[in-house]
Design a protein around this motif. Structure first.
Motif, PDB file in Angstrom:
ATOM      1  N   ILE A 143       0.843  -1.211   0.000  1.00  0.00           N
ATOM      2  CA  ILE A 143       0.000   0.000   0.000  1.00  0.00           C
ATOM      3  C   ILE A 143       0.875   1.256   0.000  1.00  0.00           C
ATOM      4  CG2 ILE A 143      -1.647   1.342   1.372  1.00  0.00           C
ATOM      5  CD1 ILE A 143      -2.848  -1.351   2.266  1.00  0.00           C
ATOM      6  N   ILE A 144       1.946   1.246   0.799  1.00  0.00           N
ATOM      7  CA  ILE A 144       2.869   2.393   0.828  1.00  0.00           C
ATOM      8  C   ILE A 144       3.496   2.597  -0.542  1.00  0.00           C
ATOM      9  CG2 ILE A 144       5.066   3.221   1.779  1.00  0.00           C
ATOM     10  CD1 ILE A 144       4.294   1.783   4.391  1.00  0.00           C
ATOM     11  N   ALA A 145       3.884   1.482  -1.199  1.00  0.00           N
ATOM     12  CA  ALA A 145       4.490   1.575  -2.534  1.00  0.00           C
ATOM     13  C   ALA A 145       3.506   2.186  -3.531  1.00  0.00           C
ATOM     14  CB  ALA A 145       4.933   0.193  -3.007  1.00  0.00           C
ATOM     15  N   LEU A 146       2.254   1.728  -3.500  1.00  0.00           N
ATOM     16  CA  LEU A 146       1.250   2.260  -4.434  1.00  0.00           C
ATOM     17  C   LEU A 146       0.996   3.746  -4.185  1.00  0.00           C
ATOM     18  CD1 LEU A 146      -1.455  -0.581  -4.608  1.00  0.00           C
ATOM     19  CD2 LEU A 146       0.303  -0.033  -6.289  1.00  0.00           C
ATOM     20  N   LEU A 147       0.810   4.111  -2.921  1.00  0.00           N
ATOM     21  CA  LEU A 147       0.521   5.513  -2.598  1.00  0.00           C
ATOM     22  C   LEU A 147       1.714   6.417  -2.926  1.00  0.00           C
ATOM     23  CD1 LEU A 147      -1.345   5.160   0.824  1.00  0.00           C
ATOM     24  CD2 LEU A 147      -2.332   5.729  -1.400  1.00  0.00           C
ATOM     25  N   GLY A 148       2.915   5.981  -2.546  1.00  0.00           N
ATOM     26  CA  GLY A 148       4.105   6.801  -2.780  1.00  0.00           C
ATOM     27  C   GLY A 148       4.355   7.051  -4.249  1.00  0.00           C
ATOM     28  N   HIS A 149       4.305   5.990  -5.057  1.00  0.00           N
ATOM     29  CA  HIS A 149       4.565   6.155  -6.489  1.00  0.00           C
ATOM     30  C   HIS A 149       3.431   6.901  -7.193  1.00  0.00           C
ATOM     31  CE1 HIS A 149       8.289   4.005  -6.637  1.00  0.00           C
ATOM     32  NE2 HIS A 149       7.779   2.919  -6.115  1.00  0.00           N
ATOM     33  N   THR A 150       2.207   6.688  -6.732  1.00  0.00           N
ATOM     34  CA  THR A 150       1.083   7.427  -7.324  1.00  0.00           C
ATOM     35  C   THR A 150       1.221   8.921  -7.068  1.00  0.00           C
ATOM     36  OG1 THR A 150      -0.387   5.521  -7.026  1.00  0.00           O
ATOM     37  CG2 THR A 150      -1.428   7.663  -7.379  1.00  0.00           C
ATOM     38  N   LEU A 151       1.645   9.293  -5.857  1.00  0.00           N
ATOM     39  CA  LEU A 151       1.871  10.702  -5.540  1.00  0.00           C
ATOM     40  C   LEU A 151       2.966  11.303  -6.415  1.00  0.00           C
ATOM     41  CD1 LEU A 151       1.682  10.813  -1.638  1.00  0.00           C
ATOM     42  CD2 LEU A 151       0.173  11.993  -3.234  1.00  0.00           C
TER      43      LEU A 151
ATOM     44  N   ILE B 176       5.646  -0.395  -9.428  1.00  0.00           N
ATOM     45  CA  ILE B 176       4.252  -0.780  -9.193  1.00  0.00           C
ATOM     46  C   ILE B 176       3.946  -2.116  -9.881  1.00  0.00           C
ATOM     47  CG2 ILE B 176       1.859  -0.182  -9.725  1.00  0.00           C
ATOM     48  CD1 ILE B 176       2.621   2.750  -9.264  1.00  0.00           C
ATOM     49  N   VAL B 177       4.408  -2.259 -11.131  1.00  0.00           N
ATOM     50  CA  VAL B 177       4.173  -3.508 -11.860  1.00  0.00           C
ATOM     51  C   VAL B 177       4.864  -4.670 -11.158  1.00  0.00           C
ATOM     52  CG1 VAL B 177       4.705  -4.743 -13.999  1.00  0.00           C
ATOM     53  CG2 VAL B 177       3.771  -2.422 -14.096  1.00  0.00           C
ATOM     54  N   MET B 178       6.113  -4.477 -10.758  1.00  0.00           N
ATOM     55  CA  MET B 178       6.897  -5.546 -10.137  1.00  0.00           C
ATOM     56  C   MET B 178       6.231  -6.034  -8.848  1.00  0.00           C
ATOM     57  SD  MET B 178      11.016  -5.574  -9.738  1.00  0.00           S
ATOM     58  CE  MET B 178      11.090  -4.156  -8.651  1.00  0.00           C
ATOM     59  N   ALA B 179       5.796  -5.086  -8.001  1.00  0.00           N
ATOM     60  CA  ALA B 179       5.146  -5.471  -6.753  1.00  0.00           C
ATOM     61  C   ALA B 179       3.756  -6.069  -7.003  1.00  0.00           C
ATOM     62  CB  ALA B 179       5.042  -4.263  -5.830  1.00  0.00           C
ATOM     63  N   SER B 180       3.028  -5.526  -7.984  1.00  0.00           N
ATOM     64  CA  SER B 180       1.668  -5.996  -8.257  1.00  0.00           C
ATOM     65  C   SER B 180       1.633  -7.389  -8.873  1.00  0.00           C
ATOM     66  CB  SER B 180       0.953  -5.011  -9.193  1.00  0.00           C
ATOM     67  OG  SER B 180       0.849  -3.737  -8.599  1.00  0.00           O
TER      68      SER B 180
ATOM     69  N   ALA C 221       6.453   3.334 -12.395  1.00  0.00           N
ATOM     70  CA  ALA C 221       5.617   2.371 -13.108  1.00  0.00           C
ATOM     71  C   ALA C 221       6.184   0.955 -12.997  1.00  0.00           C
ATOM     72  CB  ALA C 221       5.491   2.776 -14.576  1.00  0.00           C
ATOM     73  N   VAL C 222       7.495   0.819 -13.163  1.00  0.00           N
ATOM     74  CA  VAL C 222       8.137  -0.498 -13.066  1.00  0.00           C
ATOM     75  C   VAL C 222       7.994  -1.057 -11.654  1.00  0.00           C
ATOM     76  CG1 VAL C 222      10.336  -1.731 -13.210  1.00  0.00           C
ATOM     77  CG2 VAL C 222       9.746  -0.054 -14.952  1.00  0.00           C
TER      78      VAL C 222
ATOM     79  N   ALA D 271      10.689  -7.191 -15.373  1.00  0.00           N
ATOM     80  CA  ALA D 271      10.643  -5.926 -14.629  1.00  0.00           C
ATOM     81  C   ALA D 271      11.933  -5.693 -13.853  1.00  0.00           C
ATOM     82  CB  ALA D 271       9.446  -5.915 -13.677  1.00  0.00           C
ATOM     83  N   THR D 272      12.498  -6.745 -13.268  1.00  0.00           N
ATOM     84  CA  THR D 272      13.748  -6.579 -12.521  1.00  0.00           C
ATOM     85  C   THR D 272      14.900  -6.222 -13.456  1.00  0.00           C
ATOM     86  OG1 THR D 272      14.205  -8.957 -12.648  1.00  0.00           O
ATOM     87  CG2 THR D 272      13.033  -8.165 -10.713  1.00  0.00           C
TER      88      THR D 272
END
Length: 287
Positions: free
Chosen positions: A3-11, A38-42, A35-36, A74-75
């Motif tokens: 969630i922190i990763a999504l919020l941080g990168h979205t901001l 978010i994709v990697m974690a998702s 973007a990379v 992605a990596t």
């Protein structure tokens, strides 16, 4: 962490693309990196969470190999992005008067395409080798996601060719990137310590320090995970392999917005202003 990763990168992405000023190369690289990440974690975390919540750990054959391909793709793209960012810092500090002439949109697009093509070129033979192995025994992947070596070891044939290809290819790719990044920073340090102003020295070192931190955070656990998986359970316990692989996928994605994006002063000011604007506008509407 997800969630922190999504919020941080979205901001970060929102702040960059809502800004009316022309986008700097570093900001564009940050958008691609976000973007990379978010994709990697998702690709990994939602499935892991669904297993914890529902207990259903099944995954189809095609979905498993698709996950493997895109996780490792992605990596591979991310390590190339770190190299382009090091080049950006080199040009900004060592050749500041030629910055906009060197890092044109065409050059940035060319670098992005090059690292993507390199990653696809590396992953396509690996995916072909693993997907064409005969799987006639256990179908339980001893990992938190469909990691390449964990899949290859389920095959009834010798997994050594694909494992060796993965080890050599990853070592060459990451090793060459680290060498070029190190060369960039040697030149940067020479230029920084040649500055007469201590304030300018500290500012340049602070900017580069965040990038070095992200690089170490990603490359060290990533290569440790590759070598641990290749050595096998006799040398590295399985739970250590699983933990390393999970950490190198999700930890950089979580911390990148904090230790890299947030260290960019202009970007932080944009994010803060948008947050204040959003909060106060909504509170006024509510009143």
């Amino acid at each position: 962490m997800y969630i922190i990763a999504l919020l941080g990168h979205t901001l970060i992405v929102t702040a960059i693309w809502m800004d009316s000023t022309p986008h700097e190369p570093m900001c564009c690289f940050l958008c691609v990196l976000a973007a990379v990440d978010i994709v990697m974690a998702s690709l990994v975390v939602p499935k892991m969470v669904s297993i914890f919540c529902s207990g259903d750990s099944s995954i189809s054959f095609n979905a498993c190999f698709t996950q493997m391909f895109f996780v490792h793709l992605a990596t591979a793209v991310e390590t190339g992005l770190l190299l382009t960012m090091a080049f950006d810092r080199y040009v900004a500090i060592c050749k500041p008067l030629h910055y906009k002439r060197i890092l044109t949109p065409q050059v940035m697009l060319g670098m992005s395409l090059t690292i993507t093509i390199r990653a696809v070129t590396f992953m396509t033979p690996l995916s072909w080798m693993v997907s064409h192995l005969p799987f006639c025994g256990s179908n339980v992947v001893l990992h938190s996601y469909c990691e390449h070596i964990a899949l290859a070891r389920l095959a009834c044939a010798d997994p050594m060719p694909s494992s060796l290809y993965s080890l050599i290819g990853s070592s060459i790719m990451v090793g060459s990137d680290v060498v070029f990044i190190a060369a960039s920073y040697i030149l940067i340090l020479r230029a920084v310590f040649g500055l007469s102003s201590k304030t300018a020295q500290l500012k340049a070192l602070s900017t580069c320090g965040s990038h070095v931190g992200v690089m170490a955070l990603y490359c060290l656990p990533g290569m440790a995970s590759v070598y641990a998986a290749w050595l096998g359970q006799d040398v590295v316990p399985l739970h250590t392999q699983v933990l390393l692989a999970a950490l190198y996928l999700i930890t950089p994605a979580t911390l990148n917005p904090i230790i890299y994006g947030m260290r960019t002063k202009q970007l932080w000011e944009r994010i803060w202003s948008y947050l204040m604007h959003f909060l106060f506008d909504h509170s006024n509407l509510g009143s």
